[in-house]
Each structure stands twice: as structure tokens, then as C-alpha cells.
Write an enzyme that holds these catalytic residues in place. Structure first.
Site, PDB file in Angstrom:
ATOM      1  CG  HIS A 195     -11.369 -35.101 -14.111  1.00 46.09           C
ATOM      2  ND1 HIS A 195     -11.829 -35.534 -12.898  1.00 46.09           N
ATOM      3  CD2 HIS A 195     -10.338 -35.902 -14.450  1.00 46.09           C
ATOM      4  CE1 HIS A 195     -11.080 -36.546 -12.502  1.00 46.09           C
ATOM      5  NE2 HIS A 195     -10.171 -36.800 -13.430  1.00 46.09           N
ATOM      6  CG  ASP A 238      -4.948 -38.064 -19.922  1.00 46.57           C
ATOM      7  OD1 ASP A 238      -3.856 -38.377 -19.427  1.00 46.57           O
ATOM      8  OD2 ASP A 238      -6.012 -38.652 -19.681  1.00 46.57           O
TER       9      ASP A 238
END
Ligand code: CMC
Length: 428
Positions: free
Chosen positions: A305, A363
Site C-alpha cells: 500500500h 483487498d
């Protein structure tokens, strides 16, 4: 904190004002840098640049913290629910019981789509990706709801916000229904937001459909965990689109388009497809090696991320939710889940991922839950878009009500040819 920062180059020195946020690193205000110093800053990808002021969401990527209006995401996911979080994001405070009731009633009253919009869906090929349908249908809302496109009118802005939050589940569900050749299921206003969405996706006119409350709770939690994430790529896209004065439906359609990419919202679809491609735990090392190979573009989807350099706090809640849902559905020996669990274990102890601080993100687990609920992978990103709509709208409203709003207009470091004369075609 010092009040100014000194910047020196060649024989020049500039004193730049410092700004102090309520949380997060101090900010050097470079707005006058070009006017006073005749230089630009260079920051593609905005890794060190704040593009706006905001008081909605805060992330501390090193600590793995996410807060909406100061409330930590794990508390909201556990104790609150999606529509209450929507209220919080939109209006800044948790609602009283009466305010919540009123807000829920307003959203519920707007869940139907203009009947003529069904023809938009029918115009698409059956195999169209539901994200393509969503970009088109949401953009087309500006052609149907003329009474909520005047952004200078606060009442119209409010109506547009409620319409978008209310209609997005209907649009996403109908994009799905169209792709499987089933009739559209109309919203039912006696159901809560998540139950209504599940029913619109999975009910058929031929038989009764009972929403499982545990699945509805898990669905609501997925919405809550995706509701906002400060200045991510799609939110920044919405802000940039809106800075020109574009109408809210066009701006949200732009956000949906940006979210579609596999580095952003498209990662939930890509992550599950990757887990299926790996297929069995004994193939994990092969994929780990591919992910580490600099000459191979492959990345472990659902890992890493831009902001979190510690565990994504949304992933922690999502993982727990995945266990609950699979338990409820009696799915124990699901091969995809086995691959996911082992991949997480191997990757989080591998020096490559540890050194680069690449942890599973939201996710990685959401796809496992959605798959177990019966959604095809192509619906994962539309569900993300549905949930993120409130974040986009809250950020859009914040920007538009800021009297200092300017059109977003980045500059560039030009590396092309310098001035040269045109050459006639016969002389080239
Ligand atoms: N697998 C393997 N290596 C990776 C991965 C990954 N998933 N992510 C980053 N790296 C490596 C990358 O190769 C680079 O290595 P080096 O420094 O040697 O060149 C280093 O880690 C830093 O990566 P980056 O691309 O500079 O980092 P970024 O902040 O620009 O990218 C990201 C963030 C999310 C786009 C990236 O981690 C990624 O592509 N992850 C996979 C896609 C994904 O899961 N996206 C969902 C994000 S969460 C939901 C959302 O916000 O939409």
C-alpha cells in the site's frame, strides 16, 4: 514547530510558511514558490505532496491507523453500520437517533432509478464488465436528474449526494443482473441498505428470497471498511474533476473509472484471480519468486500500500469477517482460502516483503468473502465503488464548499524538444 522553512539554491533563499495539521506531519506551504522563486517542485505520484486540506479521514501509515472524523475504523466496523458512517463522513459528527432515522429515510426514498435508465443497461453487451456499465450509467445520471446538478446551490448538492448513495446499490446490482441475463430486481424500502443490495443481486421473481442477516452484516461491514480513504487515486480524481466545476454525477463517474485499475479498486478482483491461478499451496513459492523478480512485472495482488507501511487496519477486520462468513457457510476446505492463508504466512515472513513493508491490504480478504457470498469476481470492484461513493461525495462536498477552491492544474518538468522551425513534408 518552526513557523517557516528555509529553502536555498544557487544564490537564492526563500522562507516558506509551515502549516500545522491536527495530526500527521507538518506541511511546508509552497504555494508562492513559483511566484517568488521561479522554480517548481517535482513529485509525480504525490508521495510528499498534500493536494488539499481535509478534516474527514486520517491515516497513519506507519502505525496502521485509519480514522474517520477521529473515530478509529475498527470501532466503526464493530459498533456502527454503513449508513451511520455515511452520515459521519458527510456531516462531521455521529448522528442522534432522530438524525439517523431521518437520514436513513432520505436515502431509502431515493433507491429507485428513473425507469428510462433501464434502457442504458440494455444498450450494453451482456458480457460488458459491470464497472464499464457503472461508469456509463452514473455519468448518465446527469442527463436525468437536472434538478441536482447546479453545484452552486447547497440544496441541489445535498440532493445529488443522497441520490448517489441511494442509487448506487441499485446500479451495481442491475449491472450484475444484466450480465447474468436475469430480470432487474427493484429495491425494497423495508430492508436495510446491505440487505436490499443482496436481495437486488440474488433474488429472482420466481421465488421468495430471504436475506441471511449474518451475510447482510458482513456485506455492511465491507461497505463500512471501504467508505473513505482520504486522498487516494479515485478520490483525487473526483476532486480534480470537480475543481473545474463539473457536475457531481460526472465527477463520481470519473472516480469510478479511476477505481477500476488493478493498482487501486481493481485489486480485489485481481487478488482472487491470482489466488485461483496459484491453485494450491505448493505453487506459492513459484509466485513469490515471480513477485520478487525485478524483470517480471508480476506483483502479489492484495499486498502493499502507498500509505500503510504496517498492517492495513481494514485488512485485520476483513480477515476476521472472512472467517465468520466462511464458518457460517460451512466452507472449511476452500482451496482459495487455504492458498490465501498460506500465502499470507509465507509472504509476511519473507525478507523481501518484510523489508519493503508489504502487508496484505483490504483487498486481499474482501474477495474471499464476496466469492463465498456468491458474487463473481467482476462484481468485486463495483461493490468497492458503491461503498466508496460516500467518501467521494464527502470529499467533493468539502472541496466545493471551500471558498478558496481553485481549479486543479499541476505543472510539469518539460523534457521535450525546445523551439524548432516547422519543416515542410517534402524536406523531412
Ligand atoms: N508485490 C511485489 N512487490 C511489490 C508489491 C507487490 N504487491 N507492491 C510493491 N512492491 C515492491 C515494488 O516492486 C517496489 O520495489 P523496489 O523498491 O525494489 O522497486 C517497492 O515494493 C515499492 O513499491 P511501489 O510500487 O513504489 O509502491 P507504491 O506505493 O507506488 O504502490 C501499490 C502501492 C498498492 C500500487 C503496490 O503495492 C501494488 O501494486 N500492490 C498490488 C496491487 C494492490 O493490492 N492494490 C490495492 C491497494 S489497497 C486498496 C486500494 O487503495 O484501492
Amino acid at each position: 514547530m518552526t513557523e517557516t522553512a528555509k529553502l536555498s539554491w544557487d544564490d537564492k533563499t526563500l522562507e516558506l510558511p509551515m502549516m500545522s495539521p491536527t495530526a500527521g506531519p507538518d506541511v511546508i506551504d509552497i504555494r508562492k514558490l513559483y511566484a517568488q522563486g521561479d522554480v517548481f517542485t517535482y513529485d509525480p505520484g504525490f508521495t510528499s505532496t498534500a493536494a488539499c486540506e481535509s478534516s474527514i479521514t486520517f491515516i497513519d501509515g506507519d502505525k496502521g491507523e485509519l480514522m474517520h472524523r477521529g473515530y478509529p475504523i475498527d470501532q466503526l466496523a464493530e459498533k456502527s453500520h454503513y449508513l451511520e458512517v455515511c452520515y459521519l463522513l458527510l456531516y462531521g459528527e455521529l448522528p442522534t437517533a432522530t438524525q439517523l432515522e431521518d437520514f436513513e429515510a432520505r436515502v431509502t426514498n431515493h433507491t429507485m432509478l428513473h425507469e428510462q435508465m433501464t434502457w442504458f443497461f440494455r444498450g450494453f453487451r451482456r458480457d460488458a464488465h459491470p464497472m464499464a456499465i457503472m461508469v456509463g450509467v452514473v455519468g448518465a445520471m446527469s442527463a436525468f436528474y437536472h434538478d441536482s446538478t447546479d453545484i452552486s446551490d447547497p440544496w441541489q448538492r445535498e440532493v445529488a449526494s443522497i441520490r448517489l448513495i441511494a442509487k448506487m446499490p441499485t446500479i451495481a446490482a442491475w449491472a450484475y443482473k444484466y450480465s447474468v441475463g436475469q430480470p432487474f430486481v427493484y429495491p425494497r424500502n423495508d430492508l436495510d441498505y446491505a440487505s436490499n443490495f443482496l436481495r437486488m443481486c440474488f433474488a429472482v421473481p420466481a421465488e421468495e428470497y430471504q436475506v441471511n442477516p449474518i451475510l447482510a452484516r458482513a456485506m455492511d461491514r465491507i461497505f463500512t471498511l471501504h467508505a473513505d480513504h482520504e486522498q487516494n487515486a479515485s478520490t483525487s480524481t473526483v476532486r480534480l474533476a470537480s475543481s473545474s466545476g463539473a457536475n457531481p454525477f460526472a465527477c463520481i463517474a470519473a472516480g469510478i473509472a479511476c477505481l477500476w485499475g488493478p493498482a487501486h479498486g481493481g485489486a480485489n478482483q485481481a487478488a482472487l484471480e491470482m489466488l485461483r491461478e496459484i491453485g494450491s499451496p505448493n505453487r506459492i513459492p513459484e509466485f513469490i519468486e515471480k513477485a520478487k523478480d525485478k524483470d517480471d512485472p508480476f506483483r502479489l495482488m492484495g499486498f502493499g500500500h502507498r500509505v500503510y507501511k504496517n498492517f492495513d487496519p481494514r485488512a485485520k477486520v476483513m480477515k476476521q469477517s472472512a472467517d465468520e462468513v466462511l464458518d457460517l457457510l460451512g466452507i472449511e476446505n476452500n482451496p482459495t482460502l487455504q492458498v490465501a492463508k498460506e500465502l499470507e504466512e509465507i509472504a509476511t515472513s519473507d525478507p523481501y516483503f518484510v523489508e519493503k513493508k508489504l502487508y496484505p491490504n483490504v483487498d486481499f480478504y474482501s474477495g474471499i468473502i464476496l466469492d463465498a457470498m456468491g458474487f463473481p469476481t467482476s462484481m468485486f470492484t463495483p461493490i468497492f465503488a458503491l461503498a466508496r461513493t460516500v467518501g467521494w461525495i464527502s470529499q467533493w462536498k468539502e472541496q466545493i464548499s471551500d471558498p478558496g477552491m481553485k481549479i486543479g492544474r499541476p505543472r510539469q518538468l518539460y523534457n521535450g524538444p525546445t523551439l524548432r522551425d516547422y519543416v515542410d513534408v517534402e524536406n523531412r
